[in-house]
Write a protein that holds these residues in place. Structure first.
Motif, PDB file in Angstrom:
ATOM      1  N   UNK A  99       3.059  -0.829   1.605  1.00  0.00           N
ATOM      2  CA  UNK A  99       4.428  -0.721   2.122  1.00  0.00           C
ATOM      3  C   UNK A  99       5.197  -2.035   2.021  1.00  0.00           C
ATOM      4  N   UNK A 100       4.581  -3.037   1.401  1.00  0.00           N
ATOM      5  CA  UNK A 100       5.293  -4.316   1.280  1.00  0.00           C
ATOM      6  C   UNK A 100       5.820  -4.492  -0.127  1.00  0.00           C
ATOM      7  N   UNK A 101       6.899  -5.239  -0.243  1.00  0.00           N
ATOM      8  CA  UNK A 101       7.465  -5.501  -1.561  1.00  0.00           C
ATOM      9  C   UNK A 101       7.502  -7.010  -1.810  1.00  0.00           C
ATOM     10  N   UNK A 102       6.401  -7.514  -2.187  1.00  0.00           N
ATOM     11  CA  UNK A 102       6.292  -8.930  -2.524  1.00  0.00           C
ATOM     12  C   UNK A 102       5.319  -9.062  -3.697  1.00  0.00           C
ATOM     13  N   UNK A 103       5.718  -9.607  -4.790  1.00  0.00           N
ATOM     14  CA  UNK A 103       7.048 -10.140  -5.090  1.00  0.00           C
ATOM     15  C   UNK A 103       8.133  -9.070  -4.926  1.00  0.00           C
ATOM     16  N   UNK A 106       4.891   1.671  -2.569  1.00  0.00           N
ATOM     17  CA  UNK A 106       3.906   2.458  -3.314  1.00  0.00           C
ATOM     18  C   UNK A 106       4.234   3.949  -3.363  1.00  0.00           C
ATOM     19  N   UNK A 107       4.467   4.554  -2.211  1.00  0.00           N
ATOM     20  CA  UNK A 107       4.673   6.006  -2.183  1.00  0.00           C
ATOM     21  C   UNK A 107       5.899   6.408  -3.005  1.00  0.00           C
ATOM     22  N   UNK A 124      -1.073  -7.329   7.847  1.00  0.00           N
ATOM     23  CA  UNK A 124      -0.215  -6.153   8.030  1.00  0.00           C
ATOM     24  C   UNK A 124      -1.023  -4.871   7.898  1.00  0.00           C
ATOM     25  N   UNK A 125      -2.264  -4.900   8.349  1.00  0.00           N
ATOM     26  CA  UNK A 125      -3.131  -3.743   8.171  1.00  0.00           C
ATOM     27  C   UNK A 125      -3.903  -3.867   6.873  1.00  0.00           C
ATOM     28  N   UNK A 126      -4.786  -2.915   6.611  1.00  0.00           N
ATOM     29  CA  UNK A 126      -5.612  -2.995   5.406  1.00  0.00           C
ATOM     30  C   UNK A 126      -4.773  -2.949   4.128  1.00  0.00           C
ATOM     31  N   UNK A 127      -5.247  -3.637   3.114  1.00  0.00           N
ATOM     32  CA  UNK A 127      -4.548  -3.648   1.820  1.00  0.00           C
ATOM     33  C   UNK A 127      -5.142  -2.544   0.949  1.00  0.00           C
ATOM     34  N   UNK A 128      -4.516  -1.400   0.979  1.00  0.00           N
ATOM     35  CA  UNK A 128      -5.087  -0.213   0.335  1.00  0.00           C
ATOM     36  C   UNK A 128      -4.558   0.064  -1.058  1.00  0.00           C
ATOM     37  N   UNK A 129      -3.627  -0.765  -1.524  1.00  0.00           N
ATOM     38  CA  UNK A 129      -3.049  -0.556  -2.859  1.00  0.00           C
ATOM     39  C   UNK A 129      -3.398  -1.720  -3.780  1.00  0.00           C
ATOM     40  N   UNK A 130      -3.145  -1.519  -5.061  1.00  0.00           N
ATOM     41  CA  UNK A 130      -3.314  -2.600  -6.037  1.00  0.00           C
ATOM     42  C   UNK A 130      -1.987  -2.866  -6.734  1.00  0.00           C
ATOM     43  N   UNK A 131      -1.714  -4.144  -6.951  1.00  0.00           N
ATOM     44  CA  UNK A 131      -0.580  -4.497  -7.792  1.00  0.00           C
ATOM     45  C   UNK A 131      -1.023  -5.507  -8.841  1.00  0.00           C
ATOM     46  N   UNK A 132      -0.365  -5.408  -9.986  1.00  0.00           N
ATOM     47  CA  UNK A 132      -0.581  -6.363 -11.070  1.00  0.00           C
ATOM     48  C   UNK A 132       0.577  -7.358 -11.035  1.00  0.00           C
ATOM     49  N   UNK A 133       0.242  -8.620 -11.118  1.00  0.00           N
ATOM     50  CA  UNK A 133       1.251  -9.672 -11.038  1.00  0.00           C
ATOM     51  C   UNK A 133       1.674 -10.082 -12.447  1.00  0.00           C
ATOM     52  N   UNK A 134       2.986 -10.045 -12.675  1.00  0.00           N
ATOM     53  CA  UNK A 134       3.543 -10.431 -13.980  1.00  0.00           C
ATOM     54  C   UNK A 134       4.373 -11.699 -13.806  1.00  0.00           C
ATOM     55  N   UNK A 135       3.946 -12.750 -14.442  1.00  0.00           N
ATOM     56  CA  UNK A 135       4.620 -14.046 -14.349  1.00  0.00           C
ATOM     57  C   UNK A 135       5.128 -14.439 -15.722  1.00  0.00           C
ATOM     58  N   UNK A 136       6.382 -14.820 -15.786  1.00  0.00           N
ATOM     59  CA  UNK A 136       6.904 -15.279 -17.069  1.00  0.00           C
ATOM     60  C   UNK A 136       6.524 -16.740 -17.269  1.00  0.00           C
ATOM     61  N   UNK A 137       6.645 -17.229 -18.507  1.00  0.00           N
ATOM     62  CA  UNK A 137       6.357 -18.649 -18.747  1.00  0.00           C
ATOM     63  C   UNK A 137       7.217 -19.563 -17.879  1.00  0.00           C
TER      64      UNK A 137
END
Ligand SMILES: *[C@@H]1O[C@H](CO)[C@@H](O)[C@H](O)[C@H]1NC(C)=O
Ligand SMILES: [Ca+2]
Length: 215
Positions: A196-200, A77-78, A160-173
């Protein structure tokens, strides 16, 4: 250029942004990961209205023109936030369902170019200290219309601690046969996540900046 999959009744707008790329696919969606339909509030492509600079999409928000740009990143994120800064922007919030759809479609386009079928897009949002809700950090986005939570989200999973960020998930067909964590998600669904995590593993940033004035 690799042929584009899916896209777009938004053709006019994207064609303006990417004049040398064409959409030519008849890729069929399956039920589970089918792409969301374009929202009905699709924006008019009035040539008299001001446009964002090259490489930026134009969103006509009630509060003014807002420019949106996506890119692939290796960052958490940062780092993604800093990367937007190098383009003169900030991580963007999502004002409405049209922007959410736009960001999802563009994320899928950019990941499919590398034959990747799932990506996570960093958004400009943070969890409030004193309660479980989130606020937009870009200084422009308002309201919650742009949010559509994925299944069971937000859950503030504290593994892994509080989830303080948002991510949008993009899935292809092509993601339909993947039995992973995101199998219940639809493209454009949002979840709270660790900053601080990278998943996906495939990451994108969604940057925003103020556009030209309307008059
Ligand atoms: C959460 O906290 C923020 C910041 O203090 C506040 O503005 C917001 O109204 C609160 N939201 C709820 C649902 O209590
Ligand atoms: Ca979560």
């Amino acid at each position: 250029m690799k042929p584009l999959l899916l896209l777009l009744p938004l053709g006019a707008v994207l064609a303006l942004e990417f004049p040398d790329e064409s959409s030519e696919s008849d890729e069929h969606n399956d039920g589970q990961t089918s792409q969301p339909n374009p929202p009905t509030d699709v924006q008019s492509d009035n040539p008299n209205r001001p446009k964002c600079p090259q490489h930026w999409f134009t969103s006509y928000r009630p509060q003014g023109v807002w420019c949106i740009r996506l890119g692939l990143t290796t960052m958490e994120y940062q780092g993604a936030k800093a990367e937007c800064g190098t383009y003169g922007g900030v991580l963007t919030g999502i004002q409405n369902s049209w922007e959410r759809w736009l960001i999802a479609q563009e994320a899928v386009r950019q990941t499919l170019y590398y034959n990747i079928h799932i990506g996570g897009v960093w958004l400009g949002a943070q969890r409030n200290f004193n309660n479980e809700s989130f606020y937009w950090t870009d200084g422009h986005t308002t309201g919650t219309e742009g949010i559509k939570w994925g299944p069971g989200q937000p859950d503030n999973d504290r593994t892994n601690g509080p989830e303080n960020c948002l991510q949008l998930i993009a899935l292809s067909p092509g993601y339909w046969n993947n039995p992973g964590k995101y199998s219940g998600f639809r493209t454009g669904d949002i979840e709270d996540y660790w900053c601080h995590k990278k998943e996906p593993a495939t990451r994108l940033f969604a940057c925003g900046m103020k556009g030209p004035p309307e008059n």
